[in-house]
Design a protein around this motif. Structure first.
Motif, PDB file in Angstrom:
ATOM      1  N   LYS A 191       0.885  -1.158  -0.097  1.00 21.15           N
ATOM      2  CA  LYS A 191      -0.090  -0.103  -0.209  1.00 21.15           C
ATOM      3  C   LYS A 191       0.803   1.167   0.172  1.00 21.15           C
ATOM      4  N   ILE A 192       0.220   2.365  -0.418  1.00 13.33           N
ATOM      5  CA  ILE A 192       1.014   3.579  -0.239  1.00 13.33           C
ATOM      6  C   ILE A 192       0.143   4.619   0.446  1.00 13.33           C
ATOM      7  N   LEU A 193       0.740   5.522   1.055  1.00 10.11           N
ATOM      8  CA  LEU A 193       0.206   6.458   2.061  1.00 10.11           C
ATOM      9  C   LEU A 193      -0.398   7.676   1.224  1.00 10.11           C
ATOM     10  N   LEU A 194      -1.670   8.084   1.501  1.00  7.13           N
ATOM     11  CA  LEU A 194      -2.389   9.436   0.990  1.00  7.13           C
ATOM     12  C   LEU A 194      -2.523  10.167   2.277  1.00  7.13           C
ATOM     13  N   VAL A 195      -2.574  11.587   2.140  1.00 10.57           N
ATOM     14  CA  VAL A 195      -2.961  12.409   3.139  1.00 10.57           C
ATOM     15  C   VAL A 195      -4.006  13.469   2.532  1.00 10.57           C
ATOM     16  N   THR A 196      -4.692  13.881   3.587  1.00 11.83           N
ATOM     17  CA  THR A 196      -5.710  14.839   3.028  1.00 11.83           C
ATOM     18  C   THR A 196      -5.737  15.961   4.165  1.00 11.83           C
ATOM     19  N   ARG A 197      -6.117  17.368   3.669  1.00 14.61           N
ATOM     20  CA  ARG A 197      -6.371  18.666   4.358  1.00 14.61           C
ATOM     21  C   ARG A 197      -7.891  18.868   4.611  1.00 14.61           C
ATOM     22  N   GLY A 198      -8.426  18.238   5.661  1.00 13.34           N
ATOM     23  CA  GLY A 198     -10.108  18.582   5.675  1.00 13.34           C
ATOM     24  C   GLY A 198     -10.863  17.971   4.687  1.00 13.34           C
ATOM     25  N   ARG A 199     -11.533  18.815   4.255  1.00 13.55           N
ATOM     26  CA  ARG A 199     -12.517  18.086   3.169  1.00 13.55           C
ATOM     27  C   ARG A 199     -11.784  18.243   1.635  1.00 13.55           C
ATOM     28  N   SER A 200     -10.435  18.467   1.534  1.00 12.67           N
ATOM     29  CA  SER A 200     -10.112  18.375   0.371  1.00 12.67           C
ATOM     30  C   SER A 200      -9.495  16.972  -0.116  1.00 12.67           C
ATOM     31  N   ARG A 201      -9.219  17.039  -1.584  1.00 12.50           N
ATOM     32  CA  ARG A 201      -8.829  15.835  -2.236  1.00 12.50           C
ATOM     33  C   ARG A 201      -7.338  15.101  -1.426  1.00 12.50           C
ATOM     34  N   TRP A 202      -7.172  13.969  -1.550  1.00  8.06           N
ATOM     35  CA  TRP A 202      -6.162  13.007  -1.078  1.00  8.06           C
ATOM     36  C   TRP A 202      -5.117  13.259  -1.946  1.00  8.06           C
ATOM     37  N   SER A 203      -3.976  13.239  -1.392  1.00 11.65           N
ATOM     38  CA  SER A 203      -2.609  13.530  -2.201  1.00 11.65           C
ATOM     39  C   SER A 203      -1.451  12.667  -1.527  1.00 11.65           C
ATOM     40  N   LEU A 204      -0.613  12.685  -2.213  1.00 11.27           N
ATOM     41  CA  LEU A 204       0.918  12.111  -1.645  1.00 11.27           C
ATOM     42  C   LEU A 204       1.166  12.978  -0.844  1.00 11.27           C
ATOM     43  N   PRO A 205       2.121  12.458   0.486  1.00  5.36           N
ATOM     44  CA  PRO A 205       2.626  13.455   1.189  1.00  5.36           C
ATOM     45  C   PRO A 205       3.719  14.309   0.592  1.00  5.36           C
ATOM     46  N   GLY A 206       4.009  15.724   1.273  1.00  7.36           N
ATOM     47  CA  GLY A 206       5.239  16.486   0.485  1.00  7.36           C
ATOM     48  C   GLY A 206       4.785  18.024   0.416  1.00  7.36           C
ATOM     49  N   GLY A 207       5.572  18.769   0.087  1.00 11.64           N
ATOM     50  CA  GLY A 207       5.337  20.114   0.074  1.00 11.64           C
ATOM     51  C   GLY A 207       6.415  20.990  -0.630  1.00 11.64           C
ATOM     52  N   THR A 208       6.205  22.229  -0.643  1.00 10.34           N
ATOM     53  CA  THR A 208       7.323  23.371  -1.082  1.00 10.34           C
ATOM     54  C   THR A 208       8.771  23.000  -0.579  1.00 10.34           C
ATOM     55  N   ILE A 209       9.655  23.095  -1.697  1.00 17.12           N
ATOM     56  CA  ILE A 209      10.962  23.082  -1.523  1.00 17.12           C
ATOM     57  C   ILE A 209      11.691  24.556  -1.068  1.00 17.12           C
ATOM     58  N   ARG A 210      12.365  24.546   0.234  1.00 17.37           N
ATOM     59  CA  ARG A 210      12.266  25.996   0.539  1.00 17.37           C
ATOM     60  C   ARG A 210      14.012  26.184  -0.177  1.00 17.37           C
ATOM     61  N   ARG A 211      14.168  27.633  -0.263  1.00 17.11           N
ATOM     62  CA  ARG A 211      15.223  27.814  -0.836  1.00 17.11           C
ATOM     63  C   ARG A 211      16.518  27.578  -0.259  1.00 17.11           C
ATOM     64  N   SER A 212      16.627  27.180   0.974  1.00 18.79           N
ATOM     65  CA  SER A 212      18.124  26.926   1.688  1.00 18.79           C
ATOM     66  C   SER A 212      17.915  24.933   1.625  1.00 18.79           C
ATOM     67  N   GLU A 213      17.134  24.500   1.139  1.00 20.41           N
ATOM     68  CA  GLU A 213      17.224  22.932   1.219  1.00 20.41           C
ATOM     69  C   GLU A 213      17.159  22.297  -0.066  1.00 20.41           C
ATOM     70  N   SER A 214      17.587  21.228  -0.027  1.00 21.34           N
ATOM     71  CA  SER A 214      17.381  20.264  -1.229  1.00 21.34           C
ATOM     72  C   SER A 214      16.330  19.652  -1.395  1.00 21.34           C
ATOM     73  N   PRO A 215      15.869  18.800  -2.510  1.00 20.43           N
ATOM     74  CA  PRO A 215      14.532  18.220  -2.486  1.00 20.43           C
ATOM     75  C   PRO A 215      14.501  17.037  -1.422  1.00 20.43           C
ATOM     76  N   VAL A 216      15.425  16.206  -1.362  1.00 22.38           N
ATOM     77  CA  VAL A 216      15.459  15.300  -0.425  1.00 22.38           C
ATOM     78  C   VAL A 216      15.384  15.731   1.050  1.00 22.38           C
ATOM     79  N   GLU A 217      15.978  16.745   1.482  1.00 16.57           N
ATOM     80  CA  GLU A 217      15.774  17.456   2.719  1.00 16.57           C
ATOM     81  C   GLU A 217      14.295  17.789   2.945  1.00 16.57           C
ATOM     82  N   ALA A 218      13.926  18.463   1.812  1.00 17.37           N
ATOM     83  CA  ALA A 218      12.407  18.889   1.844  1.00 17.37           C
ATOM     84  C   ALA A 218      11.413  17.754   1.926  1.00 17.37           C
TER      85      ALA A 218
END
Length: 143
Positions: free
Chosen positions: A14-41
């Motif tokens: 199985k894979i993990l999905l997350v949701t914010r309230g009544r919004s759609r399901w998605s894969l975990p993750g988010g915006t990469i900050r300027r000071s970090e690499s993609p893997v750090e994010a």
């Protein structure tokens, strides 16, 4: 175009999905900050959203959405780890990859999972994963 770290968390078949309230399901993750690499994010976002502290991410590919470029990582999770929704995330759910089309998801989530299921060099279910061609190429075509 915004840069995003997206994590495919896999536990058994199985894979993990997350949701914010009544919004759609998605894969975990988010915006990469300027000071970090993609893997750090990816590491930071997974902790922030699910409480899961994971090492050993595998880069899979980049996926170009309409407004975001997703740096997609795979994290294999041991059975004893359980996600806990936190921050903006209200629920976490384990689902079989082929069932993603039966729930309301974000378009990038649906397409990323579709690419993983359909790509002959990526096995999304246990016991094996062969990422050689995908990681060597570094990218699959944007959808």
């Amino acid at each position: 175009m915004k840069e995003r770290a997206t994590i495919v968390c896999r536990q058994h078949d199985k894979i993990l999905l997350v949701t914010r309230g009544r919004s759609r399901w998605s894969l975990p993750g988010g915006t990469i900050r300027r000071s970090e690499s993609p893997v750090e994010a990816a590491r930071r976002e997974l902790i922030e959203e699910t409480g899961l502290a994971v090492d050993g991410f595998t880069f899979l590919f980049e996926f170009g959405g309409l407004t975001k470029r997703h740096h997609v990582f795979l994290a294999d999770l041991p059975r004893h780890l359980t996600p806990t929704a936190s921050n903006e995330i209200s629920r976490c759910r384990w689902i079989r990859p082929r069932q993603v089309s039966t729930v309301i998801t974000s378009v990038p989530t649906r397409e990323i999972v579709r690419l993983l299921i359909g790509h002959k060099n990526v096995t999304i279910a246990f016991p094996a994963v062969d990422l050689g061609t995908v990681t060597a190429a570094g990218q699959l075509p944007a959808v």
